[in-house]
Design a protein around this motif. Sequence first.
Motif, PDB file in Angstrom:
ATOM      1  N   CYS A 230     -14.668 -27.045  -1.291  1.00 20.54           N
ATOM      2  CA  CYS A 230     -14.536 -26.064  -2.360  1.00 20.54           C
ATOM      3  C   CYS A 230     -15.469 -24.901  -2.064  1.00 20.54           C
ATOM      4  O   CYS A 230     -16.655 -25.105  -1.770  1.00 20.54           O
ATOM      5  CB  CYS A 230     -14.894 -26.687  -3.705  1.00 20.54           C
ATOM      6  SG  CYS A 230     -14.979 -25.511  -5.068  1.00 20.54           S
ATOM      7  N   VAL A 232     -17.170 -21.516  -3.675  1.00 20.11           N
ATOM      8  CA  VAL A 232     -17.451 -20.790  -4.917  1.00 20.11           C
ATOM      9  C   VAL A 232     -17.708 -19.323  -4.577  1.00 20.11           C
ATOM     10  O   VAL A 232     -18.252 -18.999  -3.526  1.00 20.11           O
ATOM     11  CB  VAL A 232     -18.670 -21.395  -5.645  1.00 20.11           C
ATOM     12  CG1 VAL A 232     -18.319 -22.747  -6.234  1.00 20.11           C
ATOM     13  CG2 VAL A 232     -19.877 -21.520  -4.717  1.00 20.11           C
ATOM     14  N   ASP A 233     -17.303 -18.453  -5.488  1.00 20.68           N
ATOM     15  CA  ASP A 233     -17.380 -17.021  -5.227  1.00 20.68           C
ATOM     16  C   ASP A 233     -17.896 -16.313  -6.477  1.00 20.68           C
ATOM     17  O   ASP A 233     -17.471 -16.628  -7.591  1.00 20.68           O
ATOM     18  CB  ASP A 233     -15.980 -16.502  -4.870  1.00 20.68           C
ATOM     19  CG  ASP A 233     -16.005 -15.253  -4.005  1.00 20.68           C
ATOM     20  OD1 ASP A 233     -16.955 -15.095  -3.218  1.00 20.68           O
ATOM     21  OD2 ASP A 233     -15.069 -14.445  -4.111  1.00 20.68           O
ATOM     22  N   SER A 237     -16.217 -10.413  -6.014  1.00 17.23           N
ATOM     23  CA  SER A 237     -16.101 -10.595  -4.565  1.00 17.23           C
ATOM     24  C   SER A 237     -14.645 -10.636  -4.137  1.00 17.23           C
ATOM     25  O   SER A 237     -13.755 -11.039  -4.901  1.00 17.23           O
ATOM     26  CB  SER A 237     -16.802 -11.888  -4.155  1.00 17.23           C
ATOM     27  OG  SER A 237     -16.528 -12.225  -2.804  1.00 17.23           O
ATOM     28  N   PHE A 240     -12.263 -14.615  -3.326  1.00 21.45           N
ATOM     29  CA  PHE A 240     -11.389 -15.362  -4.246  1.00 21.45           C
ATOM     30  C   PHE A 240     -10.006 -14.729  -4.358  1.00 21.45           C
ATOM     31  O   PHE A 240      -8.994 -15.413  -4.125  1.00 21.45           O
ATOM     32  CB  PHE A 240     -12.054 -15.495  -5.615  1.00 21.45           C
ATOM     33  CG  PHE A 240     -11.231 -16.268  -6.613  1.00 21.45           C
ATOM     34  CD1 PHE A 240     -11.246 -17.652  -6.614  1.00 21.45           C
ATOM     35  CD2 PHE A 240     -10.428 -15.614  -7.534  1.00 21.45           C
ATOM     36  CE1 PHE A 240     -10.475 -18.376  -7.522  1.00 21.45           C
ATOM     37  CE2 PHE A 240      -9.656 -16.317  -8.448  1.00 21.45           C
ATOM     38  CZ  PHE A 240      -9.684 -17.705  -8.442  1.00 21.45           C
ATOM     39  N   TRP A 243      -8.069 -15.135  -1.119  1.00 18.85           N
ATOM     40  CA  TRP A 243      -7.605 -16.504  -0.860  1.00 18.85           C
ATOM     41  C   TRP A 243      -6.391 -16.830  -1.729  1.00 18.85           C
ATOM     42  O   TRP A 243      -5.412 -17.420  -1.263  1.00 18.85           O
ATOM     43  CB  TRP A 243      -8.735 -17.489  -1.134  1.00 18.85           C
ATOM     44  CG  TRP A 243      -8.450 -18.908  -0.750  1.00 18.85           C
ATOM     45  CD1 TRP A 243      -8.497 -19.459   0.496  1.00 18.85           C
ATOM     46  CD2 TRP A 243      -8.066 -19.966  -1.639  1.00 18.85           C
ATOM     47  NE1 TRP A 243      -8.180 -20.798   0.452  1.00 18.85           N
ATOM     48  CE2 TRP A 243      -7.907 -21.137  -0.849  1.00 18.85           C
ATOM     49  CE3 TRP A 243      -7.849 -20.046  -3.014  1.00 18.85           C
ATOM     50  CZ2 TRP A 243      -7.546 -22.364  -1.408  1.00 18.85           C
ATOM     51  CZ3 TRP A 243      -7.482 -21.274  -3.563  1.00 18.85           C
ATOM     52  CH2 TRP A 243      -7.334 -22.418  -2.759  1.00 18.85           C
ATOM     53  N   VAL A 244      -6.457 -16.433  -3.003  1.00 19.12           N
ATOM     54  CA  VAL A 244      -5.360 -16.722  -3.930  1.00 19.12           C
ATOM     55  C   VAL A 244      -4.078 -16.000  -3.510  1.00 19.12           C
ATOM     56  O   VAL A 244      -2.975 -16.569  -3.527  1.00 19.12           O
ATOM     57  CB  VAL A 244      -5.755 -16.328  -5.370  1.00 19.12           C
ATOM     58  CG1 VAL A 244      -4.547 -16.383  -6.302  1.00 19.12           C
ATOM     59  CG2 VAL A 244      -6.870 -17.240  -5.883  1.00 19.12           C
ATOM     60  N   GLY A 261     -20.503 -13.785  -1.513  1.00 23.22           N
ATOM     61  CA  GLY A 261     -19.647 -12.753  -2.077  1.00 23.22           C
ATOM     62  C   GLY A 261     -19.694 -11.497  -1.238  1.00 23.22           C
ATOM     63  O   GLY A 261     -20.751 -11.070  -0.783  1.00 23.22           O
ATOM     64  N   GLN A 276     -10.066 -25.571  -2.250  1.00 26.93           N
ATOM     65  CA  GLN A 276     -10.099 -24.997  -3.591  1.00 26.93           C
ATOM     66  C   GLN A 276     -11.150 -23.907  -3.636  1.00 26.93           C
ATOM     67  O   GLN A 276     -12.168 -23.983  -2.941  1.00 26.93           O
ATOM     68  CB  GLN A 276     -10.429 -26.070  -4.633  1.00 26.93           C
ATOM     69  CG  GLN A 276     -10.334 -25.615  -6.080  1.00 26.93           C
ATOM     70  CD  GLN A 276     -10.648 -26.737  -7.056  1.00 26.93           C
ATOM     71  OE1 GLN A 276     -11.723 -26.776  -7.638  1.00 26.93           O
ATOM     72  NE2 GLN A 276      -9.707 -27.658  -7.231  1.00 26.93           N
ATOM     73  N   MET A 277     -10.884 -22.873  -4.445  1.00 28.97           N
ATOM     74  CA  MET A 277     -11.890 -21.848  -4.684  1.00 28.97           C
ATOM     75  C   MET A 277     -12.135 -21.719  -6.180  1.00 28.97           C
ATOM     76  O   MET A 277     -11.214 -21.874  -6.990  1.00 28.97           O
ATOM     77  CB  MET A 277     -11.461 -20.497  -4.111  1.00 28.97           C
ATOM     78  CG  MET A 277     -11.573 -20.422  -2.594  1.00 28.97           C
ATOM     79  SD  MET A 277     -11.656 -18.721  -1.971  1.00 28.97           S
ATOM     80  CE  MET A 277     -13.293 -18.205  -2.525  1.00 28.97           C
ATOM     81  N   LEU A 278     -13.388 -21.449  -6.539  1.00 25.59           N
ATOM     82  CA  LEU A 278     -13.779 -21.228  -7.924  1.00 25.59           C
ATOM     83  C   LEU A 278     -14.491 -19.888  -8.020  1.00 25.59           C
ATOM     84  O   LEU A 278     -15.383 -19.600  -7.216  1.00 25.59           O
ATOM     85  CB  LEU A 278     -14.728 -22.324  -8.413  1.00 25.59           C
ATOM     86  CG  LEU A 278     -14.199 -23.757  -8.449  1.00 25.59           C
ATOM     87  CD1 LEU A 278     -15.327 -24.705  -8.825  1.00 25.59           C
ATOM     88  CD2 LEU A 278     -13.052 -23.882  -9.443  1.00 25.59           C
ATOM     89  N   GLN A 279     -14.112 -19.088  -9.003  1.00 22.84           N
ATOM     90  CA  GLN A 279     -14.816 -17.838  -9.270  1.00 22.84           C
ATOM     91  C   GLN A 279     -15.819 -18.114 -10.393  1.00 22.84           C
ATOM     92  O   GLN A 279     -15.429 -18.514 -11.493  1.00 22.84           O
ATOM     93  CB  GLN A 279     -13.834 -16.753  -9.673  1.00 22.84           C
ATOM     94  CG  GLN A 279     -14.410 -15.352  -9.683  1.00 22.84           C
ATOM     95  CD  GLN A 279     -13.330 -14.320  -9.974  1.00 22.84           C
ATOM     96  OE1 GLN A 279     -12.641 -14.406 -10.990  1.00 22.84           O
ATOM     97  NE2 GLN A 279     -13.169 -13.362  -9.081  1.00 22.84           N
TER      98      GLN A 279
END
Length: 372
Positions: A230, A232-233, A237, A240, A243-244, A261, A276-279
Amino acid sequence: MSLPVPERDGTCVRASRGDDADRAWVHAAIAKVEADANRSADTHLHVFPLPPEWGIDLYLKDESVHPTGSLKHRLARSLFLYALCNGWIHEGTTVIEASSGSTAVSEAYFARLLGLPFVAVMPRGTSPEKIALIEFHGGRCHLVDEPSAIYDESRRLAAQTGGHYLDQFTYAERATDWRGNNNIAESIFEQLAREPHPVPSWVVVGAGTGGTSATIGRYVRYRRLDTRVCVVDPEGSAFFPGWVSGDSSVRGAASRIEGIGRPRVEPSFLPGVVDQMLQVPDAASVAAAHWCSRLTGRSVGGSTGTALWGALHQIAEMRGRGETGSVVTLICDGGERYAHTYYDEAWLAAQGLDPSPYLAMLDRFLASGVLA
């Protein structure tokens, strides 16, 4: 180095770049960098205090104990070895880097180790503590008003001085041997070998260059492990949304969370190895840094707070699904570098950052296992 001069040799035209003195200097330089690694013990893997009845273990890989105080010590060592072995750095070469701080601190250390001049091209808003550390290690700071100008300005200075631009944002993912050689991924899994859950469900990291997520993501695939990565961003930045959307041309803003970031998706960021990425809101990152410092007694920086918030999010999700296991994240650097920013109430107020609601959420999390 001087350019080779072609000369006729029988039926062939020969051009050589045989410089025994330069080869000897490079050999000695590589030996010095490797000796530094040999002198440095591996970094600690701390257990974060969670309720034991949850059946979930959280580990913090403490990269702040490196000789230059951050995760970037590993990257700087790899970048110097990569440049030396590629024939890009020689005796007297001026070494230049575009950096928001911690990478430049570590690179200044290695440049001084090799007796080379070092220039860090950084945004003017970089914390004064990091500027002081770069100068302590013998580096020179070249500040620019526009953060996105650091790349072109670094190239310009390299051309002007005949030096070498290390370019962490391009070479981070390829300078590190992701298959092993005591990289951060191999270190984590070796240290987990005798733990209750030796293969973590998640490893959570931030992205500045993207090199750390690339190394860990490649390693778990190479070792055929079920661990997911995972990233995190921080707010604004480019990583995220890039990537999405799958669009690497996405542009963002300069990050207030130093070290992670970016206003653009950097070449070293490999989206295909990220599960997975989380903002994460910047105020949540600051709150998690303060909370971590209070619970562990180890003062940590903002990027550690971002990563910890992401790790707690994964733990809350695991709790909701009734899963047990382990999660790993990083202490990227120490909080003493941010006395005038993340630990300064006046700076936080000027930035419009209020960590108090998120601190309350974190305290409730320990009681309930729910991060909301």
